[in-house]
Design a protein around this motif. Structure first.
Motif, PDB file in Angstrom:
ATOM      1  N   UNK A 169     -14.208 -75.513  26.848  1.00  0.00           N
ATOM      2  CA  UNK A 169     -12.837 -75.625  26.377  1.00  0.00           C
ATOM      3  C   UNK A 169     -12.027 -76.363  27.437  1.00  0.00           C
ATOM      4  N   UNK A 170     -11.367 -77.442  27.029  1.00  0.00           N
ATOM      5  CA  UNK A 170     -10.529 -78.198  27.961  1.00  0.00           C
ATOM      6  C   UNK A 170      -9.196 -77.470  28.145  1.00  0.00           C
ATOM      7  N   UNK A 171      -8.663 -77.495  29.367  1.00  0.00           N
ATOM      8  CA  UNK A 171      -7.466 -76.723  29.696  1.00  0.00           C
ATOM      9  C   UNK A 171      -6.559 -77.580  30.574  1.00  0.00           C
ATOM     10  N   UNK A 172      -5.287 -77.681  30.163  1.00  0.00           N
ATOM     11  CA  UNK A 172      -4.345 -78.507  30.911  1.00  0.00           C
ATOM     12  C   UNK A 172      -2.996 -77.801  30.974  1.00  0.00           C
ATOM     13  N   UNK A 184     -15.926 -71.477  31.977  1.00  0.00           N
ATOM     14  CA  UNK A 184     -15.890 -71.823  30.559  1.00  0.00           C
ATOM     15  C   UNK A 184     -14.828 -72.852  30.224  1.00  0.00           C
ATOM     16  N   UNK A 185     -13.921 -73.116  31.176  1.00  0.00           N
ATOM     17  CA  UNK A 185     -12.863 -74.094  30.942  1.00  0.00           C
ATOM     18  C   UNK A 185     -13.090 -75.344  31.800  1.00  0.00           C
ATOM     19  N   UNK A 199     -14.341 -83.002  23.550  1.00  0.00           N
ATOM     20  CA  UNK A 199     -15.072 -82.897  22.279  1.00  0.00           C
ATOM     21  C   UNK A 199     -14.718 -81.657  21.462  1.00  0.00           C
ATOM     22  N   UNK A 200     -14.241 -80.599  22.118  1.00  0.00           N
ATOM     23  CA  UNK A 200     -13.970 -79.352  21.402  1.00  0.00           C
ATOM     24  C   UNK A 200     -12.499 -78.973  21.468  1.00  0.00           C
ATOM     25  N   UNK A 201     -12.250 -77.705  21.809  1.00  0.00           N
ATOM     26  CA  UNK A 201     -10.884 -77.194  21.840  1.00  0.00           C
ATOM     27  C   UNK A 201     -10.157 -77.641  23.111  1.00  0.00           C
ATOM     28  N   UNK A 202      -8.853 -77.873  22.951  1.00  0.00           N
ATOM     29  CA  UNK A 202      -7.970 -78.219  24.063  1.00  0.00           C
ATOM     30  C   UNK A 202      -6.842 -77.192  24.099  1.00  0.00           C
ATOM     31  N   UNK A 203      -6.616 -76.572  25.267  1.00  0.00           N
ATOM     32  CA  UNK A 203      -5.533 -75.612  25.462  1.00  0.00           C
ATOM     33  C   UNK A 203      -4.526 -76.243  26.424  1.00  0.00           C
ATOM     34  N   UNK A 204      -3.250 -76.283  26.011  1.00  0.00           N
ATOM     35  CA  UNK A 204      -2.219 -76.968  26.796  1.00  0.00           C
ATOM     36  C   UNK A 204      -1.036 -76.033  27.033  1.00  0.00           C
TER      37      UNK A 204
END
Length: 363
Positions: A169-172, A184-185, A199-204
């Motif tokens: 999971x991408x996290x910014x 995991x991030x 490619x998957x989920x992005x949390x901003x």
């Protein structure tokens, strides 16, 4: 945390008293309920415990049951509504061997409460949420820890499922936060967000309304925006709401990040302002002309109107009250805007300042 403790046996009542003392010493507000036929601490009840449980379920932030888990499930089944509002529920057996996080483990804090009680009474904590079992920082726990609102909420389950299933999971974050280890991030710097294609989920984490080329995006919103509002007498609530949303759109900020509405004390009883505050679930605060005048003398470049000065005794409302209501290190991100008899200005607080206690007259 407001916590209610329930016991239905003699041994359970004795353990409940110990739990109550422990939680009280930790600063919680605790009420203990026990059957009237057993002496001890707390408030005695006669008849079915279900009536008291139903009352406390909607009043408290946490419930602790010292009884069989099956009994608790039957008591709570008619009351459960939404994980965003349901209280934390923890169940202990009457010998204090196990502490089971039962409901609202993440958002309500039941997992933390269970861990605390297990440590205090040398019991075994029973935590079954998948992210915790796998040692992963769930997104709703992060949101609770940093006082963030999840948007859209229905994406939370999918992000946590992706973490549990081994998907990255991408996290910014726009704000520098003391994040714990983020297994995991994939952490992305804020300035790299526009060119990122995870490619998957992005949390901003941001209060900005931004367009991103990702269908799978979860925003975590800080509540750090203050809207200062001036208006005519007896103005329609819809006009106030339209002006407010228009101002947020101009500033490219999310309505979810609004923390307070502010106005002059001459307008705080306006039905329209009060209705908009209720509908949006935001406190409405007010300031006197003396307070407003004081900020005009301290802050340069605030818009001043001679017409408004003659009408109400100060040269403006929306800009000064937005700054007065905001915490330290706030700045105006949108100066006075006018729309159909309503003026709105927006102030933004530095992330984290709004969590401090402040003496503001909340209506």
């Amino acid at each position: 945390m407001n916590i209610a403790i329930f016991a239905i046996t003699k041994n359970g009542t004795e353990l409940a008293a110990k739990v109550s003392r422990h939680l009280t010493n930790e600063g919680h507000q605790v009420r203990l309920f026990r059957p009237g036929r057993f002496p001890g601490e707390g408030e005695p009840f006669n008849g079915p415990v279900s009536r008291i449980v139903a009352e406390e379920f909607y009043r408290c932030q946490g419930l602790i049951f010292i009884m069989a888990l099956g009994i608790v499930v039957r008591l709570l089944a008619p009351l459960i509504k939404d994980k965003r509002s349901d209280p934390a529920v923890v169940v202990m057996d009457e010998k204090g061997q196990f502490v089971i996080s039962t409901l609202s483990g993440h958002l309500g804090g039941a997992n933390e409460l269970a861990q605390d009680l297990a440590g205090a009474f040398q019991a075994i904590p029973v935590i079954t949420t998948a992210t915790d079992v796998n040692g992963l920082p769930s997104v709703d726990v992060l949101a609770r820890k940093y006082t963030l609102v999840m948007e859209p909420f229905n994406a939370v389950k999918q992000v946590n499922a992706a973490l549990v299933n081994g998907e990255m999971v991408a996290f910014c974050s726009e704000f520098p936060l003391p994040f714990p280890p983020m297994h995991g991030y994939k952490l992305i710097p804020w300035d790299k967000l526009p060119i990122t294609r995870p490619p998957g989920w992005l949390v901003v984490i941001t209060n900005r309304e931004i367009s991103l080329p990702h269908e799978k995006t979860l925003f975590l919103r800080p509540r750090n925006l203050i809207a200062g509002i001036g208006c005519r007498k007896e103005i329609d609530p819809e006009k106030i709401k339209e002006a407010l949303l228009h101002a947020l759109k101009l500033a490219r900020r999310s309505p979810t990040s609004l923390r307070l509405l502010a106005t002059i004390d001459l307008r705080v009883q306006e039905r329209g302002l009060q209705q908009v505050a209720r509908e949006m679930g935001i406190p409405l605060v007010s300031f006197s002309r003396e307070q407003i005048q004081s900020i005009f003398s301290r802050v340069k470049n605030l818009q001043h109107s001679s017409f408004v000065q003659k009408r109400i005794g100060v040269g403006g409302v929306c800009e000064p009250v937005a700054l007065l209501a905001a915490a330290h290190h706030a700045r105006l991100i949108l100066p006075k805007t006018s729309r159909e008899g309503v003026t709105v200005a927006l102030a933004e607080e530095s992330y984290g300042w709004w969590e401090q206690d402040r003496e503001v007259p909340i209506i």
